[in-house]
Structures are given as structure tokens and as C-alpha cells.
Design a protein around this motif. Structure first.
Motif, PDB file in Angstrom:
ATOM      1  N   THR A   7       0.870  -1.265  -0.123  1.00 32.45           N
ATOM      2  CA  THR A   7      -0.029  -0.059   0.400  1.00 32.45           C
ATOM      3  C   THR A   7       0.952   1.043  -0.036  1.00 32.45           C
ATOM      4  OG1 THR A   7       0.058  -0.116   2.756  1.00 32.45           O
ATOM      5  CG2 THR A   7      -1.752  -1.183   1.152  1.00 32.45           C
ATOM      6  N   LYS A   8       2.190   1.136  -0.304  1.00 31.15           N
ATOM      7  CA  LYS A   8       3.120   2.066   0.083  1.00 31.15           C
ATOM      8  C   LYS A   8       3.920   2.448  -1.461  1.00 31.15           C
ATOM      9  CE  LYS A   8       4.247   1.665   4.709  1.00 31.15           C
ATOM     10  NZ  LYS A   8       5.127   0.958   6.089  1.00 31.15           N
ATOM     11  N   THR A  74      -1.165  -5.954  -6.479  1.00 32.71           N
ATOM     12  CA  THR A  74      -2.296  -5.884  -5.611  1.00 32.71           C
ATOM     13  C   THR A  74      -2.147  -4.646  -4.558  1.00 32.71           C
ATOM     14  OG1 THR A  74      -4.339  -6.862  -6.119  1.00 32.71           O
ATOM     15  CG2 THR A  74      -2.425  -7.808  -4.602  1.00 32.71           C
ATOM     16  N   THR A  75      -2.926  -4.317  -4.134  1.00 30.13           N
ATOM     17  CA  THR A  75      -3.084  -3.387  -2.322  1.00 30.13           C
ATOM     18  C   THR A  75      -3.953  -4.812  -0.836  1.00 30.13           C
ATOM     19  OG1 THR A  75      -5.171  -3.309  -2.573  1.00 30.13           O
ATOM     20  CG2 THR A  75      -3.511  -1.373  -2.652  1.00 30.13           C
ATOM     21  N   MET A  76      -4.371  -5.435  -1.856  1.00 26.28           N
ATOM     22  CA  MET A  76      -4.573  -6.730  -0.758  1.00 26.28           C
ATOM     23  C   MET A  76      -4.540  -8.571  -1.387  1.00 26.28           C
ATOM     24  SD  MET A  76      -7.271  -7.174   2.379  1.00 26.28           S
ATOM     25  CE  MET A  76      -9.177  -7.342   1.283  1.00 26.28           C
ATOM     26  N   VAL A  77      -3.457  -9.512  -0.506  1.00 31.16           N
ATOM     27  CA  VAL A  77      -3.648 -10.226  -1.584  1.00 31.16           C
ATOM     28  C   VAL A  77      -4.953 -10.567  -1.167  1.00 31.16           C
ATOM     29  CG1 VAL A  77      -2.973 -11.536   0.066  1.00 31.16           C
ATOM     30  CG2 VAL A  77      -2.723 -12.447  -2.393  1.00 31.16           C
ATOM     31  N   ASP A  78      -6.014 -11.460  -2.265  1.00 30.25           N
ATOM     32  CA  ASP A  78      -7.545 -12.749  -1.774  1.00 30.25           C
ATOM     33  C   ASP A  78      -7.224 -12.776  -3.527  1.00 30.25           C
ATOM     34  OD1 ASP A  78      -8.426 -10.568  -3.666  1.00 30.25           O
ATOM     35  OD2 ASP A  78      -9.299  -9.676  -2.518  1.00 30.25           O
ATOM     36  N   ALA A  79      -8.668 -14.023  -3.921  1.00 29.70           N
ATOM     37  CA  ALA A  79      -8.806 -14.661  -4.629  1.00 29.70           C
ATOM     38  C   ALA A  79      -9.105 -13.879  -6.056  1.00 29.70           C
ATOM     39  CB  ALA A  79      -9.751 -15.904  -4.455  1.00 29.70           C
TER      40      ALA A  79
END
Length: 334
Positions: A7-8, A74-79
Motif C-alpha cells: 500500500t506504499k 495489488t493492495t491486498m492479496v485475495d482470490a
């Protein structure tokens, strides 16, 4: 090929072609040749791959290459993020109607915990795939030599862990789409997970971690996940809601708020919505709610980041804890 979850903006490599999916790193601006798809924008699609075009013949990655090595961000890993990164790397011939339906079912279950009517035959498939991708990441910490206690991890360690989960999940989906391996969940990896969901749902009730804030238009459900020994799947929260709210007279509103510990200390919020609630389609947090919450947080701390997300789910700033109370947040929703 590089994968990065951050996120940076200062962590983004300047010597790579950036392919940013399922979230936008705050402060980042795309350069010529960078690829950027983010369904969290106002009016964005329900899942990320619905924002990304089909390749003409090869893969989007090959057709839009700049000569620089690619870096998926990506800012947050998810499916959903893994589905998007896989889509960009799959050739047109592999993106058959069945493959597209399976990837969409995975993405829908990840982001909404349900699938639309046209994907109902893939509902169980999507749920198992999301769970399998999530549980498969549990061995990454040991593989990377990270400390067992995650609360002690530094930002760089979280980045390494999440980025590797992003890479492994994407590679798994690519191999499955090409017929080189089963899809996540098809080999029974998720079969025992549902017992944990049920156990956590009961724990949330037994420990009084679900409560309700009354408003003129009904009750808003709040889930307190601070100081828990492990991450709680949102399915547990929503599974527990009918029992937790059974004795209340007022109707439940579609909004739902989850409280977690921010990794730097303080509080982090997820502003979500109850799946299949009859009024969930009326929500759009991008139409003012995130702006009001950002302004309120920054009024308390000028160095605070911004709230953001998509129409029915988002949250407080990534890099700084929120200074707002539950009551202040709910008052700003309207």
C-alpha cells in the motif's frame, strides 16, 4: 515475473512494467505502458476480471508488453486479485466460457460470499476455491523463515508473505485453467474449513463479539475481532448474525462493520455488507460515505490516510489506524 502486495507507492519498482489490479496503491500514478484496472472505482464492476478486457489472441501481458519485466501489484492479496492476475496471463484460447465462469465464481465468492444467478452451478466450486487459496498460504511463513508470531512481523515481512501468496495463488489458477492441475479446492483442501467457520461463528456469539447499533432505519451489526488468536473468516460473522439478532425487534440494515487490530497499533475497520440482504443493492459507499469518513479521520489526525473500497465493501486507511469510534462511523454512513 514479480508479484508485489503493498500500500506504499515508494515500494513500487521503477524499472518494471506495473500491472495493478484489484486496488490502487495510494499516491501512485501510472506511467506510459503501465496497466491499471481497479473495480473499486465508483461505478466499477462487481468483480475485478469484469473490468479487464479479453486478449485478442495471445495474453494481455504479451499483447501490451513494454519490454520491461512485469510486476503484478495489488493492495491486498485475495482470490479476486489472483483471478485478475491469472486472467492477464491466460491466452484467448484458454479463456473458454467454462474457464471464465469458474474464475468469475471464485472472484464473486471472494468479494461477495455469494455468486449471481447465472453462476449458481459453480457456487460450491467458487467457495471451495476461495477457501483452498486462503488455507494454502498458511505454509508460506515457514517457507520464508518468518517468525511464528505474526503480530511481531515488520512491514517488509508482511509484504514478503503477501506477495508470495499472490504469486502462488495466481500460478495455481493459471495451471488449473490450462488443465495442468486441479482447481483450488477440487482435491478436498477446503473440506475441514467449514467446521472452523461454524466454530468461529459460535465463538463470536459466546464471547459477545457481535453487537448492534440502533439507528432510525434499523440496527447495524458490528463484529469485534480485536485480540483474537487467529483471523476470522467473514462467513463466520454473517453466519452468526441471525442467532445474535434473534431477540431484537428492529430490522437489520444491510451495512456491517468489523473491528480489527491495526498492524501498527490502534484500530482498523472493514465496512462491509450482509450477503443476500434485500437492500444490499441500494448501497454505494463510493458515493460520499468514504469521503465523509476520510475527512472525519483526517480532522482528528491530519496524517491519516483515506477510507476506500468499492460499492459494498471497503475500510479505513491501510497505513494508519483509524481514530474514529464505531458510533462516529455509523453516524456518517447516512
Amino acid at each position: 515475473m514479480r508479484y508485489l502486495v503493498t500500500t506504499k507507492a515508494d515500494r513500487l519498482p521503477g524499472d518494471h512494467q506495473i500491472i495493478m489490479v484489484d486496488g490502487t496503491v495510494p499516491g501512485w500514478s501510472a506511467r506510459p505502458g503501465d496497466l491499471h484496472w481497479d473495480h473499486h472505482r465508483s461505478g466499477g464492476a462487481d468483480v475485478q476480471i469484469d473490468e479487464i478486457p479479453m486478449p485478442e489472441q495471445q495474453t494481455l501481458l504479451a499483447e501490451r508488453a513494454t519490454g520491461q519485466p512485469p510486476c503484478f501489484v495489488t493492495t491486498m492479496v485475495d482470490a479476486d486479485a489472483c483471478c485478475a492476475a491469472a486472467w492477464v496471463q491466460l491466452p484467448r484460447e484458454v479463456l473458454t466460457p467454462e474457464t471464465i465462469a469458474k474464475l468469475r465464481a471464485i472472484a464473486w465468492d471472494c468479494d461477495h460470499l455469494v455468486v449471481p444467478d447465472e453462476l449458481q452451478q459453480y457456487a460450491a466450486f467458487g467457495a471451495k476455491a476461495v477457501v483452498a487459496l486462503k488455507t494454502a498460504s498458511e505454509g508460506i511463513a515457514a517457507d520464508l523463515g518468518l517468525p511464528h508470531e505474526r503480530k511481531a512481523w515488520a512491514d517488509e515481512q508482511w509484504e514478503a508473505y503477501s506477495s508470495e501468496a499472490f504469486r502462488r495463488g495466481t500460478d495455481w489458477l493459471i495451471a488449473a485453467a490450462k488443465g495442468e492441475s486441479p482447481y483450488p479446492g477440487e482435491s478436498g483442501e477446503a473440506d475441514n474449513y467449514w467446521q472452523q467457520i461454524e466454530a468461529d461463528a459460535q465463538m463470536l456469539i459466546d464471547e459477545g463479539r457481535i453487537w448492534f447499533v440502533q439507528t432510525d432505519r434499523g440496527d447495524i451489526a458490528v463484529c469485534d475481532q480485536t485480540s483474537t488468536s487467529h483471523g476470522i473468516d467473514p462467513r463466520s460473522f454473517y453466519q452468526a448474525l441471525p442467532k445474535a439478532h434473534d431477540s431484537f425487534q428492529a430490522p437489520l440494515r444491510p451495512e456491517a462493520l468489523t473491528i480489527r487490530d491495526h498492524r501498527t497499533g490502534g484500530t482498523q475497520y472493514t465496512l462491509g455488507s450482509i450477503p443476500l440482504h434485500p437492500q444490499v443493492h441500494e448501497l454505494d459507499y463510493t458515493q460520499g460515505a468514504f469521503d465523509r469518513l476520510s475527512q472525519a479521520d483526517q480532522a482528528k489526525d491530519p496524517d491519516s490516510g483515506t477510507w476506500g473500497g468499492r460499492r459494498t465493501v471497503g475500510g479505513s486507511p491501510w497505513n494508519t489506524p483509524s481514530r474514529l469510534t464505531v458510533e462516529e462511523i455509523i453516524a456518517l454512513l447516512d
